[in-house]
Scaffold this motif. Structure first.
Motif, mmCIF file in Angstrom:
data_model
loop_
_atom_site.group_PDB
_atom_site.id
_atom_site.type_symbol
_atom_site.label_atom_id
_atom_site.label_comp_id
_atom_site.label_asym_id
_atom_site.label_seq_id
_atom_site.Cartn_x
_atom_site.Cartn_y
_atom_site.Cartn_z
ATOM 1 N N ILE A 55 14.374 0.167 -9.232
ATOM 2 C CA ILE A 55 15.541 0.558 -8.440
ATOM 3 C C ILE A 55 15.692 -0.419 -7.289
ATOM 4 O O ILE A 55 14.751 -0.634 -6.521
ATOM 5 N N MET A 56 16.852 -1.011 -7.192
ATOM 6 C CA MET A 56 17.198 -1.913 -6.089
ATOM 7 C C MET A 56 17.800 -1.080 -4.963
ATOM 8 O O MET A 56 18.703 -0.268 -5.201
ATOM 9 N N ILE A 57 17.299 -1.240 -3.763
ATOM 10 C CA ILE A 57 17.864 -0.574 -2.597
ATOM 11 C C ILE A 57 18.369 -1.651 -1.639
ATOM 12 O O ILE A 57 17.589 -2.491 -1.186
ATOM 13 N N THR A 58 19.662 -1.658 -1.360
ATOM 14 C CA THR A 58 20.234 -2.654 -0.455
ATOM 15 C C THR A 58 20.420 -2.024 0.922
ATOM 16 O O THR A 58 21.077 -0.996 1.064
ATOM 17 N N LEU A 59 19.827 -2.653 1.924
ATOM 18 C CA LEU A 59 19.836 -2.145 3.295
ATOM 19 C C LEU A 59 20.645 -3.094 4.163
ATOM 20 O O LEU A 59 20.114 -4.037 4.738
ATOM 21 N N GLY A 60 21.937 -2.860 4.222
ATOM 22 C CA GLY A 60 22.821 -3.701 5.011
ATOM 23 C C GLY A 60 23.639 -2.852 5.965
ATOM 24 O O GLY A 60 23.109 -1.928 6.592
#
Length: 320
Positions: free
Chosen positions: A137-142
């Motif tokens: 699972i990719m989690i993008t924190l932007g």
């Protein structure tokens, strides 16, 4: 890959703050890139014009339009099936936006799009930390929090193209208001803007304590300011990251139950906080995992350079 394909594609990563676009060849090399400020164009037509003109200018300087096979786009709430961006909380244009159609008409090139976090996941799977993995699972924190869920080597899109909105899983009932209309979403706590909100709250709640962050106006504090203060040893700043990491780690423990991933890959500006974020994330995840999952799930940082994962992932869509 078909022999009649043109040699290059364009990949676009649309973020809540910046839009990055680049020309990519079949080997995954970014040949040239540029960017525009997403929020500088509150009128959709003005944004499409600025983005289209930027792409056409970049293409003209790098071999011409005749070498471009297609354009792939990663954007918040982008629907792979319809080509629309649908009710994106962190973009200036609301409602349903027929983005692929509009950009294609502007550039004269076929456009395919998917969710920005899905695009980053594709890039990570092909070129980064998730190479060889079939379940992650990719989690993008932007500016916000996105996710791309890969199971059995395939991105999960769901029946309508909108699967994988883990940033809008509610982690605190009746918590902070979110741009999506709900309260207490993961995004409101673990995005860059969420960190800034935590800083404001913690500084107000701990008014008697000194902090380097008090040199900055409350409403102007950024996640980068919090990182700099934490690296300088500031106790409140370190506690902000501990709080953020705890909430993210608890959420990851819940997400494990869904698809039993081999790893979570953290990507985006906030991931640059390194161990300040990773250590509390790992502890909170491990503390909340069911026994059957303990010791089986890794938490990794993306190996992709800045926006490359999303640009490369989006560009992969344009080879079809």
């Amino acid at each position: 890959m078909k022999s009649d394909l043109k040699p290059n594609v364009v990949g676009i990563d649309i973020g809540g703050t910046n839009t990055v676009f680049g020309i990519v060849d079949a080997q995954g090399n970014v040949l040239a890139s540029n960017s525009i400020k997403t929020q500088a164009y509150p009128v959709l037509e003005d944004y499409i014009k600025a983005l289209g003109d930027g792409i056409l200018d970049l293409v003209a300087k790098n071999g011409g339009i005749e070498k471009i096979n297609g354009i792939g786009v990663g954007a918040p709430n982008a629907n792979y099936y319809t080509g629309n961006i649908e009710h994106a909380a962190n973009l200036p244009w609301k409602g349903i936006v027929p983005f692929a159609k509009m950009l294609s008409e502007k550039t004269g090139v076929r456009v395919t799009l998917t969710n920005d976090a899905n695009a980053a996941a594709i890039g990570e799977m092909k070129y980064g930390a998730a190479r060889g993995m079939r379940d992650f699972i990719m989690i993008t924190l932007g500016t916000g929090v996105g996710s791309g869920v890969v199971a059995n080597g395939q991105l999960i899109y769901g029946h309508d193209g909108n699967a994988g909105e883990l940033g809008h899983v509610i982690v605190r009932r009746d918590g902070r208001p979110c741009g999506c209309g709900n309260k207490g979403c993961l995004e409101t706590y673990t995005s860059a803007t969420g960190v800034a909100r935590t800083a404001k709250e913690m500084l107000q709640n701990r008014a008697g304590e000194d902090s380097l962050l008090r040199k900055i106006e409350l409403d102007k504090i950024t996640s980068k300011d919090v990182f700099d203060a934490a690296m300088a040893g500031d106790a409140i700043a370190k506690d902000i990251f501990a709080f953020t990491g705890q909430i993210l780690g608890e959420a990851l423990a819940d997400f494990v139950k869904f698809s039993s991933p081999e790893a979570f890959v953290l990507f985006g500006g906030l991931a640059k906080a390194g161990d300040l974020l990773l250590n509390p994330v790992k502890k909170a995840m491990d503390d909340n995992l069911m026994p059957v999952f303990k010791g089986k799930v890794k938490v990794l940082f993306s190996q992709m350079k800045d926006a490359d994962a999303a640009v490369l992932g989006a560009s992969a869509l344009a080879w079809d």
